[in-house]
Design a protein around this motif. Structure first.
Motif, PDB file in Angstrom:
ATOM      1  N   GLU A 196       6.630  11.455  -3.767  1.00 50.44           N
ATOM      2  CA  GLU A 196       5.855  10.979  -5.125  1.00 50.44           C
ATOM      3  C   GLU A 196       5.960   9.605  -4.830  1.00 50.44           C
ATOM      4  OE1 GLU A 196       7.208  14.340  -7.459  1.00 50.44           O
ATOM      5  OE2 GLU A 196       6.670  15.914  -6.815  1.00 50.44           O
ATOM      6  N   ILE A 197       7.170   9.238  -4.837  1.00 51.26           N
ATOM      7  CA  ILE A 197       7.352   8.197  -5.442  1.00 51.26           C
ATOM      8  C   ILE A 197       7.048   6.569  -4.628  1.00 51.26           C
ATOM      9  CG2 ILE A 197       9.616   5.786  -5.497  1.00 51.26           C
ATOM     10  CD1 ILE A 197      11.215   7.809  -5.858  1.00 51.26           C
ATOM     11  N   ALA A 198       6.218   7.794  -3.396  1.00 52.35           N
ATOM     12  CA  ALA A 198       5.549   6.634  -1.936  1.00 52.35           C
ATOM     13  C   ALA A 198       4.288   5.807  -2.176  1.00 52.35           C
ATOM     14  CB  ALA A 198       5.625   6.372  -0.441  1.00 52.35           C
ATOM     15  N   GLU A 199       3.445   7.313  -3.200  1.00 53.22           N
ATOM     16  CA  GLU A 199       2.549   7.306  -3.586  1.00 53.22           C
ATOM     17  C   GLU A 199       2.003   6.396  -4.319  1.00 53.22           C
ATOM     18  OE1 GLU A 199       0.269   8.711  -1.170  1.00 53.22           O
ATOM     19  OE2 GLU A 199       1.220   9.901  -0.303  1.00 53.22           O
ATOM     20  N   ARG A 200       3.281   6.713  -6.027  1.00 52.35           N
ATOM     21  CA  ARG A 200       3.323   6.112  -6.715  1.00 52.35           C
ATOM     22  C   ARG A 200       3.041   4.618  -6.047  1.00 52.35           C
ATOM     23  NH1 ARG A 200       7.941   7.216 -10.958  1.00 52.35           N
ATOM     24  NH2 ARG A 200       7.230   5.052 -11.666  1.00 52.35           N
ATOM     25  N   ALA A 201       3.819   4.276  -5.462  1.00 53.82           N
ATOM     26  CA  ALA A 201       4.846   2.703  -5.350  1.00 53.82           C
ATOM     27  C   ALA A 201       3.167   2.249  -4.574  1.00 53.82           C
ATOM     28  CB  ALA A 201       4.972   2.611  -3.715  1.00 53.82           C
ATOM     29  N   LEU A 202       2.175   2.421  -3.818  1.00 52.78           N
ATOM     30  CA  LEU A 202       0.773   2.800  -2.967  1.00 52.78           C
ATOM     31  C   LEU A 202      -0.634   2.999  -4.362  1.00 52.78           C
ATOM     32  CD1 LEU A 202       0.575   4.990  -0.271  1.00 52.78           C
ATOM     33  CD2 LEU A 202       1.705   2.608   0.363  1.00 52.78           C
ATOM     34  N   LYS A 203      -0.312   2.865  -5.337  1.00 51.62           N
ATOM     35  CA  LYS A 203      -1.363   3.010  -5.998  1.00 51.62           C
ATOM     36  C   LYS A 203      -1.136   1.927  -6.981  1.00 51.62           C
ATOM     37  CE  LYS A 203      -1.841   7.685  -7.080  1.00 51.62           C
ATOM     38  NZ  LYS A 203      -1.957   9.086  -7.156  1.00 51.62           N
ATOM     39  N   ILE A 204       0.587   1.511  -7.629  1.00 58.82           N
ATOM     40  CA  ILE A 204       1.344   0.475  -8.713  1.00 58.82           C
ATOM     41  C   ILE A 204       0.967  -0.538  -7.957  1.00 58.82           C
ATOM     42  CG2 ILE A 204       2.874  -0.333  -9.890  1.00 58.82           C
ATOM     43  CD1 ILE A 204       3.664   2.570 -10.488  1.00 58.82           C
ATOM     44  N   ALA A 234       1.345  -7.118   1.850  1.00 56.55           N
ATOM     45  CA  ALA A 234       2.754  -7.175   2.872  1.00 56.55           C
ATOM     46  C   ALA A 234       3.028  -5.939   2.693  1.00 56.55           C
ATOM     47  CB  ALA A 234       3.252  -8.354   3.088  1.00 56.55           C
ATOM     48  N   GLU A 235       4.207  -6.308   0.376  1.00 55.75           N
ATOM     49  CA  GLU A 235       4.337  -4.745  -0.069  1.00 55.75           C
ATOM     50  C   GLU A 235       3.491  -4.077   0.023  1.00 55.75           C
ATOM     51  OE1 GLU A 235       6.581  -5.902  -1.656  1.00 55.75           O
ATOM     52  OE2 GLU A 235       6.862  -8.114  -1.067  1.00 55.75           O
ATOM     53  N   LYS A 236       2.538  -3.874  -0.072  1.00 58.28           N
ATOM     54  CA  LYS A 236       1.861  -1.601   0.350  1.00 58.28           C
ATOM     55  C   LYS A 236       2.474  -1.619   1.946  1.00 58.28           C
ATOM     56  CE  LYS A 236      -2.442  -1.671  -2.918  1.00 58.28           C
ATOM     57  NZ  LYS A 236      -1.965  -0.721  -3.118  1.00 58.28           N
ATOM     58  N   LEU A 237       1.781  -2.586   3.573  1.00 58.19           N
ATOM     59  CA  LEU A 237       2.762  -1.958   4.123  1.00 58.19           C
ATOM     60  C   LEU A 237       3.797  -1.952   4.715  1.00 58.19           C
ATOM     61  CD1 LEU A 237       1.647  -2.450   7.432  1.00 58.19           C
ATOM     62  CD2 LEU A 237       2.414  -4.422   7.356  1.00 58.19           C
ATOM     63  N   ASN A 238       4.802  -2.537   4.213  1.00 56.79           N
ATOM     64  CA  ASN A 238       6.616  -2.105   3.383  1.00 56.79           C
ATOM     65  C   ASN A 238       6.583  -0.741   3.022  1.00 56.79           C
ATOM     66  OD1 ASN A 238       7.063  -3.959   4.604  1.00 56.79           O
ATOM     67  ND2 ASN A 238       7.316  -5.330   2.803  1.00 56.79           N
ATOM     68  N   ILE A 239       6.034  -0.427   2.228  1.00 58.71           N
ATOM     69  CA  ILE A 239       5.838   1.102   1.419  1.00 58.71           C
ATOM     70  C   ILE A 239       4.980   2.058   2.901  1.00 58.71           C
ATOM     71  CG2 ILE A 239       5.274   2.570   0.214  1.00 58.71           C
ATOM     72  CD1 ILE A 239       6.971   0.456  -0.976  1.00 58.71           C
ATOM     73  N   TRP A 240       3.765   1.764   3.599  1.00 55.99           N
ATOM     74  CA  TRP A 240       3.342   2.755   4.572  1.00 55.99           C
ATOM     75  C   TRP A 240       4.213   2.183   5.869  1.00 55.99           C
ATOM     76  CZ3 TRP A 240      -0.763   5.633   3.670  1.00 55.99           C
ATOM     77  CH2 TRP A 240      -1.332   5.717   3.020  1.00 55.99           C
ATOM     78  N   ILE A 241       5.131   2.215   5.726  1.00 55.70           N
ATOM     79  CA  ILE A 241       6.276   2.187   7.251  1.00 55.70           C
ATOM     80  C   ILE A 241       7.244   3.127   6.805  1.00 55.70           C
ATOM     81  CG2 ILE A 241       7.605   0.433   8.649  1.00 55.70           C
ATOM     82  CD1 ILE A 241       5.434  -2.074   8.430  1.00 55.70           C
TER      83      ILE A 241
END
Length: 1513
Positions: A1281-1289, A1296-1303
């Protein structure tokens, strides 16, 4: 066909006849290129033709023998000769072609790789289960016959059961009630077959040859013994002495009718020919011998010992099957055995293990080419050309088909694990080395089990099995195997105590372990993780840590079950693991331990070791009446029991927790003798729970309970810490405060105040004791309960007094429920008594009765203290205690002079509260020591400490040093940590991170003002800067002190995180330091070559291991080394590495040829390392991850923090070692570090992370650490859930920051998710981010998690999708395959790459693969590729440069020098020549070849001179 065309049968084998028959004019064999024997009588060879075949075969054998050379006997030469014979072909020579075909056709041993579907084998039944038979063949290979492939009769039974079950399911409930049906059980195979019975089996499935089977799947061979499958005969083949497989159709009066699986053919066996005819059942399968044939009926028996019982006729090659006795015609005799023909047609082989002759000389003496050997076929296989080949044997037990299995006797004589110290070498073949164990016993060592030994003299070998077919021991001579304690999991005895068990995985389903240094895997079920139920076992059992356990059970399949419960691990009772040991324990009337597994209405099921189960009835749980067992016992509880009854036939063990009559009487007397408040006993700890300790009196075996509140007089928090330290089996002493005569259980208290009063007999135990006391006598007790009425103070479980609320606290506004707690130690005073009802009231407030005695002592005090002038520091004076407050004791010195003693000066023992120590001494006079004097306020600071003080006095920071253990009292608590009093003037600070080893969510509630704590000094620079740790691991162990630049020493090894990656090196933030960052220069990265693009190897946040090479504390600079060679030598020292460091920092001038022009670019790297460090730190602010741990049990990196600056330009760079300068735009780009404030405090709760996210919503570092925090708590869904929140926020511009979350999400799903969830995240990531980047990152994740099959599949997919555009995917794929030793496949990838990539990239891809061959493959192959490139592009100086670099790395001096010579034959510019001469000179200097150094210098001078002449012309 006319009857006259059929040849007459003869009992004599035609090939063995010696007559004068002449050769016919034309043979049928010469009319056909292929030998074919179709079924039926029309195509059967005549006796004359068979005679011709035999003569031709014998002639060929004798002729071939004359041309063959003798072979070496040494087994070391076996393999090369075989390989040479197979690989080299001579098409011009028919003789060599014939030899080749024969060597290829022959199969010497069976194994999983050559047992194709359709292979037929002869084997013995070695075990049976409910669903299959286990059949063992030669060479120790075993297969399984499923119950569905035994016989038609058993198959019909199974079908009937299935039909009945299907019909029953279709009926409604009413019909079920009216027509209940008991389904027939599955056929019991033990009744149909006997151990040792011989069977002919056909392979129907081999998982080892299954292309889709995975590596970790176990190899399994499935067989069929159905007569219709294994009897490939025609009617003509069913002659006397033929061996057939039969299935019983029905039982008759005189015998049994049989099914042979042949159409229109029936069989019969007489009752007298079956030893145990009564046990014969329809559906049974057995091997039989034909001894009579009548039309379409045959009669068989089980006698295989008749003379001349060999097959003499065959209708086709398919009729030659295992089990038949035949004549074997010798062809070629070698050191491995004898190859030859059967019926002159089928290639066959008999090994030296089946001849029991192990040398080639003995074989040639005993057997000769062209001779016949009577033997039995044991295997019919398909070779590589799918031709039928045979393996035969002459061993007595195989020839006679003896049903006896000597495995039990052999293993009993020399059990598995037994070591022979003086075995001798006999011989060897292609797969085995044979040893003589004694005069009669032999052993075989497979070549994979040889190890690194020298075969000569006495050989040490260990038994790892026994081959029942070949009657030979299976051995291992590997030194590693000889050192092992156990060979198999089945050899480990139940109850074995195992130390050093490494935790591999922890979950709610149990714990996975590696035991015996990783040799075996074991599993701990949830009930056996701990004596106390753990909600979060992963908090106590960390992955990678080592623990101690005991073997609970080893299953039949070899699975090891262990227990970690201290009550079982430390138990010394006799272990029960089978019915025999249970019966012995019952006869001896001894006790043992068991575990409660489940509850039933009439009792509970208990488990012992070895998988043995028992039953504990309700009536045997306790002497008291037990209605429900769960009210007296809990699931997983360890109970001490006695065995009442053992019935092995009914699989029943009845146990009891009750003592025997004699023991019961003794316990009854013992419990009656216990006096509450007087009896002080010593007990042993037998079990622990969260809130109590179960103990046992060693003398009477009475059980008791000590609740956590009764472990000491201290507060409940300290008692909870104490209970964790108590170990099972330790001894404790306490006073009995309660007992139950009916259940024979007592309660014990370890409170010192109660034990002391019990010893002095001042602890009241009756009303008469109370009324005899005056109101000033302190009464030590404990709080039993708290209600609105007041506080009930108990002196034992049955003697209680009441304290009204007004006498417990100062004001009614104070809530007594919050001020006091159950089992708290209190000191009370008698208030009043009710003699009629024998009740009494108590008060917790001090009585004023001592005021008179205080007044009497006042005059004495005033006389000793006339005025302040007479008092000096250090004087001992009498003082009267007036008041006891929270932190001070107020004393009266007389003449209106007041004395004050601070809590640290008043207590000898900080663990005792101030009120407990002095409340009962009010108005009493004691001795005090003057510390300081305040003349104006007329106050004197006093010390009440005596010589018996447990804590030494700390007056300044000089009195303590780092590592000292100190006692203190908590001063105050804030968000940063805890301040503690060490003395009156000295305080210390404990940060939150140093409070506890475990994670405390609401840590403040565990600490209260004036609470006693024990810590260890971390630093003590001054009086106001003292740092202390309260971590138990550090207090009782070594300090984890953070080092700074001044304390770091050369040679120390650190782990750390990569902070920044530059052209010239990598900056690493070192662990366990105070923000110390060091530089690993590019020359210190690798031993072999200096990578061109360090960012491809390292990303911010990557974990690395570094060694300190140099330290400059003044400039705050540390030089690090990452080379693998630094960590291979434990004797690393500063002197040995100082000089190379200095040499490497002075870089030589490097020149690299531009690919498109003759211009040379020159780089000068002689700048000082200090300048490089300052430049890097000014050019880019690194992302700090200090205080944020990413350790969640898997690797988060996978270059997560690498911003994936992979551009097409970097992909097309040809030379792996080429140095690139970053563009100015990248140098000037500064990334603002918004997470810098994280360094100040480590987030420790959800609220902390939420606050960080509010301030840094776009920081992927914060989000990933938030995910890691949840994963540490096993909250996987919350992490998602935190990862999904990160992608939205995170802002959409922050790719680059979004790429880190995806990885990070890919890592999470790869470790904790399923294939489906990982695939879903991967597809989504490809949609939102660059698809090629995501493919590469997932490949890296697969490689790091060692999921190599998935990585290979994804490489294939990625290359198919991006291969025409991206050069790097091909090089990565090739690198991956070479790392897995798949060189041929890697070279095929290069061919595919050349097909997919445009021509402009062909040189680059070939160059990269050439470099890979030098680095990980075949250097000669790499040279071939480079030579091809030079031939195609001779002007590309960069190719020459890279070629030279590769040769220099492998250090082949002659080839390097030849290559340099070739370079200077080319037409090159002055700058290019300077570069190459410089490189050559450096190489020769490194080789310390002075002669060649001079030669290079002379050649350079000559080149310059010639160049000048040409220019002048």
């Amino acid at each position: 066909m006319a009857p006259s065309s059929k040849r007459k049968r003869d009992e004599e084998f035609p090939l063995s006849r010696q007559d004068a028959t002449t050769q016919p004019a034309q043979s049928l064999l010469k009319n056909s290129d292929e030998v074919s024997f179709p079924r039926g009588g029309s195509s059967v060879l005549t006796p004359l033709e068979l005679k011709q075949v035999a003569n031709e075969a014998a002639s060929d054998v004798l002729f071939a023998q004359k041309e063959k050379s003798t072979k070496s006997q040494s087994f070391e030469n076996d393999r090369p000769k075989k390989k040479k014979k197979i690989t080299k072909k001579n098409k011009n020579s028919e003789a060599s072609s014939t030899e080749l075909d024969e060597s290829v056709n022959v199969v010497e041993h069976i194994n999983f790789k050559n047992l194709k579907v359709g292979s037929i084998l002869l084997g013995q039944i070695t075990s049976t289960t409910k669903k299959d038979l286990c059949v063992t063949f030669t060479d120790g290979i075993s297969g399984y016959v499923p119950i569905t492939h035994i016989s038609d009769h058993i198959t019909h039974i199974l079908e009937d059961i299935d039909d009945d079950m299907s019909d029953e399911e279709e009926k409604d409930e009413c019909e079920k009630e009216e027509n209940t049906h008991d389904f027939d059980e599955l056929p019991n195979l033990n009744k149909y077959f006997k151990i040792g019975q011989w069977l002919r089996c056909s392979v129907i499935k081999n998982t080892a040859l299954d292309a889709v089977s995975k590596k970790h799947h176990k190899k399994r061979i499935e067989l069929s013994i159905e007569p219709s499958v294994v009897n490939p005969f025609s009617a003509e083949d069913l002659e006397k002495h033929s061996t057939v497989q039969c299935s019983v159709k029905s039982l008759e009066d005189h015998g049994a009718t049989l099914d042979l699986g042949l159409e229109n053919v029936t069989g019969f066996i007489s009752k007298k020919d079956v030893p145990d005819f009564e046990t014969l059942l329809p559906g049974s399968v057995f091997l039989a011998n034909i001894y009579k044939k009548s039309g379409r009926s045959i009669i068989v028996n089980t006698n295989f010992s008749a003379k001349n019982s060999k097959v003499s006729h065959i209708s086709s090659i398919d009729a030659v099957v295992p089990g038949q006795m035949v004549d074997f015609l010798c062809d070629d005799i070698s050191s491995n055995g004898i190859s030859g023909k059967i019926f002159g047609l089928v290639s066959s082989f008999i090994g030296i293990s089946h001849l029991r002759t192990f040398t080639e000389e003995e074989l040639k003496e005993t057997y000769s080419a062209g001779s016949n050997i009577k033997c039995r076929i044991i295997a019919s296989l398909l070779n590589k050309n799918d031709e039928r080949v045979l393996i035969v044997s002459t061993l007595d037990q195989i020839v006679s088909l003896d049903n006896n299995i000597a495995q039990t006797e052999a293993i009993e004589a020399f059990p598995i694990g037994y070591t022979f110290d003086s075995a001798s070498f006999l011989g060897s073949d292609s797969d085995f080395v044979y040893l003589a164990l004694n005069e009669d016993l032999f052993g075989a060592v497979h070549r994979s089990k040889l190890g690194d030994i020298h075969i000569s003299g006495d050989i040490q070998a260990r038994v790892i099995g026994y081959n029942t077919i070949d009657k030979i021991y299976q051995l291992s001579t590997d030194p590693n195997a000889l050192k092992l304690k156990y060979i198999r999991a089945a050899d480990i005895p139940n109850g074995e105590l195992v130390t050093g068990c490494e935790i591999i995985n922890v979950s709610s389903d149990g714990i996975e372990l590696k035991i015996f240094n990783g040799q075996f895997s074991a599993f701990v079920p949830p009930l056996h993780i701990s004596d106390v139920k753990l909600s979060y076992p992963e908090r106590k059992f960390k992955i990678g840590s080592k623990i101690k356990g005991r073997i609970l059970e080893v299953t039949k399949r070899g699975h090891i079950i262990m227990t970690l419960k201290k009550s079982l691990v430390n138990d010394e009772n006799k272990i029960v693991d089978d019915y025999v040991s249970a019966k012995q324990l019952q006869n001896k009337n001894e006790k043992t331990v068991a575990t409660v597994e489940s509850f039933k209405p009439n009792g509970c099921l208990i488990s012992f070791f070895g998988g043995l189960r028992g039953f504990l009835p309700n009536s045997e749980i306790s002497e008291a009446f037990v209605r429900k067992p769960e009210q007296h016992l809990r699931l997983g509880q360890t109970v001490i029991i006695k065995i009442l009854d053992v019935d092995e036939k009914r699989f029943r063990v009845i146990a009891s927790c009750k003592a025997s009559n004699e023991d019961s009487q003794a316990q009854k007397l013992a419990i009656e003798k216990l006096v509450l408040g007087r009896s002080i006993i010593e007990v042993n700890v037998v079990e622990k729970t969260k809130d109590s300790v179960v103990v046992e009196d060693a003398d009477s075996n009475l059980r008791g309970v000590i609740y956590v509140g009764h472990l000491s007089d201290s507060r409940i928090e300290q008692n909870r810490a104490t209970i964790k330290k108590i170990k099972i089996g330790s001894k404790l002493t306490g006073v009995v405060i309660d007992k139950d005569d009916r259940t024979r259980v007592f309660n014990l208290s370890m409170k010192k105040s109660l034990i002391d009063d019990a010893k002095n007999k001042t602890l009241p135990i009756s009303f008469s004791d109370i009324i005899s006391l005056d109101k000033t006598t302190p009464l030590h007790g404990y709080i039993k309960s708290i209600s609105n009425t007041g506080i009930f103070v108990a002196f034992n479980g049955k003697f209680v007094g009441l304290v009204l609320p007004s006498y417990a606290v100062e004001s009614r506004d104070v809530d007594i429920n919050k001020s006091f707690y159950v089992n708290q130690s209190v000191t009370s005073y008698l208030l009043r008594t009710d003699e009629e009802n024998e009740r009494f009231l108590l008060t917790l407030k001090n009585s004023k009765a001592d005021q008179t005695s205080g007044a009497a002592n006042a005059s004495a005090i005033s006389q000793s203290t006339e005025n302040l002038d007479t008092i000096k520091v250090g004087d001992k004076i009498p003082a009267r205690i007036v008041k006891v407050s929270g932190k001070h004791v107020i004393l009266d010195l007389g003449n209106k002079i007041t004395g004050v003693s601070f809590i640290t000066d008043a207590l000898n023992d900080y663990s005792v509260s101030l009120s407990d120590e002095y409340q009962n001494k009010l108005n009493k006079t004691i001795d005090a020591t003057v510390i300081s004097i305040n003349t104006k306020a007329k106050k004197v600071n006093l010390s009440l400490r005596t010589n018996e003080a447990k804590q030494h006095l700390i007056e300044s920071h000089n009195d303590i040093k780092q590592g000292d253990v100190v006692h203190g009292l908590i001063k105050n608590i804030n968000d940063s940590g805890v301040f503690i009093y060490l003395s009156t003037n000295i305080d210390a600070f404990v940060p939150v991170s140093k409070l506890s080893d475990s994670y405390l969510k609401d840590w403040k509630k565990f600490y209260n003002p004036l609470q006693h704590v024990i810590g260890k000094v971390v630093s003590c620079e001054s009086d106001d800067r003292i740092l202390v740790t309260l971590r138990e691991s550090e207090v009782n162990g070594d300090l984890k002190i953070l080092k700074d630049y001044s304390s770091i020493e050369v040679g120390e090894i650190f782990n750390g995180n990569v902070k920044n990656v530059t052209d010239f090196g990598v900056f690493v933030k070192l662990d366990n330091t105070v923000n110390v960052t060091g530089l690993a220069h590019k020359s210190e990265i690798a031993d072999d070559k200096i990578p061109d693009d360090l960012s491809a190897l390292f990303g911010a946040g990557d974990r690395v291991k570094a060694i300190v090479l140099r330290v400059n504390a003044e400039k705050k600079q540390v030089s690090l080394g990452l080379k693998a060679s630094y960590f291979s030598n434990d004797n690393y020292n500063e002197e040995s590495n100082e000089k190379p460091m200095e040499e490497n920092t002075e870089e030589k001038t490097e020149t690299i040829q531009n690919a498109d022009a003759d211009e040379v670019i020159e780089f000068d790297n002689e700048s000082d390392e200090d300048v490089e460090m300052e430049e890097a730190e000014n050019s880019k602010i690194p992302i700090s991850t200090n205080g944020l741990s990413l350790s969640t049990g898997f690797d988060w990196t996978a270059s997560i923090l690498d911003q994936t600056n992979d551009t097409e330009e970097s992909e097309d760079d040809g030379d792996f070692t080429e140095i690139k300068k970053k563009s100015k735009s990248k140098k000037n780009h500064i990334v603002e570090d918004k997470t810098i404030d994280i360094n100040t405090r480590t987030p420790e709760s959800v609220a902390d992370f939420e606050r960080l996210i509010i301030g840094n919503p776009n920081s992927s570092v914060v989000w990933m650490n938030y995910m890691a925090f949840q994963l540490q708590l096993s909250e996987i869904e919350k992490a998602r859930e935190i990862a999904e929140r990160a992608l939205k926020i995170i802002n959409f511009r922050e790719e680059a920051e979004k790429l880190n979350i995806w990885i990070a999400m890919l890592n999470l799903e790869n470790t904790f998710g399923t294939e489906e969830t990982l695939e879903d995240v991967f597809k989504r990531a490809c949609q939102y981010m660059d698809s090629y980047t995501i493919h590469n990152k997932l490949i890296s994740i697969y490689q790091m998690s060692e999921k190599l099959d998935r990585a290979a599949e994804l490489f294939k997919t990625t290359a198919k999708k991006f291969g025409s555009e991206k050069l790097s995917i091909w090089t990565s794929w090739g690198d991956f395959l070479l790392a897995q030793n798949n060189a041929q496949e890697a070279r095929a990838i290069l061919a595919n790459a050349l097909k997919s990539l445009p021509k402009r990239n062909h040189i680059d891809i070939v160059k990269k693969f050439a470099q890979l061959e030098f680095a990980k493959g075949d250097a000669e192959r790499g040279r071939s590729l480079f030579e091809g490139l030079i031939a195609d592009a001779p002007k590309r100086i960069d190719i020459w440069n890279v070629y030279l670099d590769q040769e220099i790395k492998i250090n082949e001096k002659k080839k390097v020098e030849d290559l340099f010579e070739r370079v200077f034959t080319r037409k090159i510019t002055r700058k290019q020549a300077k570069f190459f001469f410089n490189k050559w000179l450096v190489f020769e200097e490194g080789q310390k070849d002075d002669k060649m150094t001079s030669y290079v210098k002379a050649k350079a001078t000559e080149f310059v001179a010639n160049l000048g002449k040409s220019q002048s012309v």
